[in-house]
Scaffold this active site. Structure first.
Site: not given
Ligand code: 7TS
Length: 413
Positions: A123, A200, A203, A226, A367
């Site tokens: 991302h 990261d 998700q 999220k 993104c």
């Protein structure tokens, strides 16, 4: 399981709403999940009963707010398997967490000629801070490519990560491909070469169990919104020793030990990285979210449910003539994120047609422009499923897509 999903759905009042005269089918969970009532109630309770700033006064409300705020830090520590709550920094979101690492650890440790290794599926939040840092320092930015299954290519990773690598920055799960990346193997490759690994987790957290120590991550970032939590709150995990050695990010109140006319010394971690009044409501809400995830939804059930939905819908999507799904074809290698293109219909048109039926999906470049360029497209549609989505909603998506295909081929009937 179905009964349990209905029990969970009941906690989200928004799921009873009509959108364009149809019952909402919310399939944009990778962008933002919905928030259960219990989280809103916890935030309301803070505002009604003990609203005050933290780490400042000695009055009752201030002490209560500080205690609850610090309790959530301990909760997050346990939730992601950190060693100490000093390793948990509250930020405004995953993007903020990643920028923090690049601007502090990166600024201090990257020199001209060093390599920073990212994957092609990052991302922009886990790409641009490294791109800028590499430009500023004269370092090289290297990309781990995809393999033939459109997953991260570990063989390529083993070639790109070398003794020149100082930072490996990779996503745990791609927000486009939905694939789960082998973080532990990447961490071991990084460490063998003397580099640190930044993960990261935007998700990943809330979709399956994440244990930062088991993953051997040096830094791990994620966002509250999220994982059924509030907007504007995020977490940065960092190994305590690394955080201790890093310069501060933002300067201001509450992050100092002492200030004189000519200089300042910094507070110990985590305060060193939490300048100014933090998002206290967000932190309180995040605490309620973690309780909800662990005790009400159960992480294993979330993983199982997303898997079941993917196993159900993936072959059916693939059987639609002209539909291309991106990412691994093996459902066990994914979370509930599925990106696709249908014929030559622009994803914005597709998303607008589905929206007329109350079905909310995302369309665009997500993104992740370098990834889409690698896939040979500029844009894609994306449906992302969560614990509260059902097979009946998956069926609505499927029939909506078939209708949209007909419509764009033939116009109005
Ligand atoms: N990393 C990944 C993998 C993401 O998917 C996102 C947001 C971020 C970082 C940034 O998170 P933020 O909370 O700081 O914004 N992804 C998306 C998406 O896929 N659609 O909207 C936002």
């Amino acid at each position: 399981m179905d009964k349990d999903i209905q029990r969970i759905r009941a906690e989200f009042p928004i799921l009873k709403k009509q959108v364009n005269n149809n019952l909402l089918v919310y399939l944009d969970n990778a962008a933002t999940t919905q928030m259960p009532q219990v989280v809103e109630e916890k935030i309301k309770s803070f505002d009604e009963n003990y609203r005050a700033n933290v780490h400042r006064g000695v009055h009752t409300l201030g002490l209560m707010a500080t205690e609850r705020y610090e309790n959530v830090r301990r909760q997050v520590k346990d939730f992601i398997g950190a060693k100490s709550s000093k390793e948990i920094i509250f930020t405004s979101g995953c993007t903020d967490s990643l920028n923090l690492i690049a601007a502090t650890y990166g600024e201090k440790n990257i020199k001209a000629g060093d390599d920073i290794v990212v994957s092609i599926m990052e991302h922009h939040s886990n790409l641009l801070p490294w791109q800028l840092l590499a430009h500023k320092k004269g370092a090289n930015l290297k990309y781990i490519e995809l393999n033939d299954h459109q997953e991260l290519d570990l063989k390529d990773a083993a070639q790109k990560i070398t003794s020149s690598t100082k930072i490996v920055a990779v996503t745990h799960v791609s927000n486009v491909l939905g694939c789960i990346n082998p973080i532990k193997e990447l961490a071991q490759l990084a460490h063998k070469n003397g580099a640190v690994i930044v993960v990261d987790g935007a998700q990943a957290v809330g979709h399956f169990e994440v244990d930062v120590r088991n993953l051997e991550a040096d830094f791990y970032a994620f966002s509250g919104h999220k994982i059924f939590g509030p907007d504007g709150i995020g977490v940065l995990y960092g190994k305590e020793q690394l955080l201790n050695e890093m310069p501060p990010y933002r300067l201001g109140g509450e992050m100092i030990a002492n200030v004189t006319r000519t200089g300042a010394t910094w507070a110990p971690v985590p305060q060193k990285f939490e300048a100014g009044t933090p998002n206290i409501e967000g932190v309180i809400g995040l605490g309620a979210t973690i309780d909800f995830l662990k005790d009400f939804c159960h992480i294993d059930q979330i993983k199982e449910h997303e898997q079941e939905l993917v196993e159900y819908i993936l072959p059916k999507l693939q059987s639609i003539n002209g539909l291309t799904v991106y990412g691994p074809q093996d459902p066990t290698k994914r979370i509930g994120v599925i990106s696709f293109n249908l014929d030559r219909i622009h994803p914005h048109d597709l998303a607008t047609a589905l929206d007329l039926e109350g079905i909310e999906i995302r369309a665009g470049h997500h993104c992740a422009q370098p990834l889409l360029q690698t896939l040979g497209v500029e844009v894609a549609a994306r449906a992302s499923f969560s614990i509260y989505n059902t097979k009946s909603e998956a069926n609505k998506l499927l029939s909506g897509l078939v209708d949209a295909k007909e419509f764009f081929k033939n116009g109005f009937k």
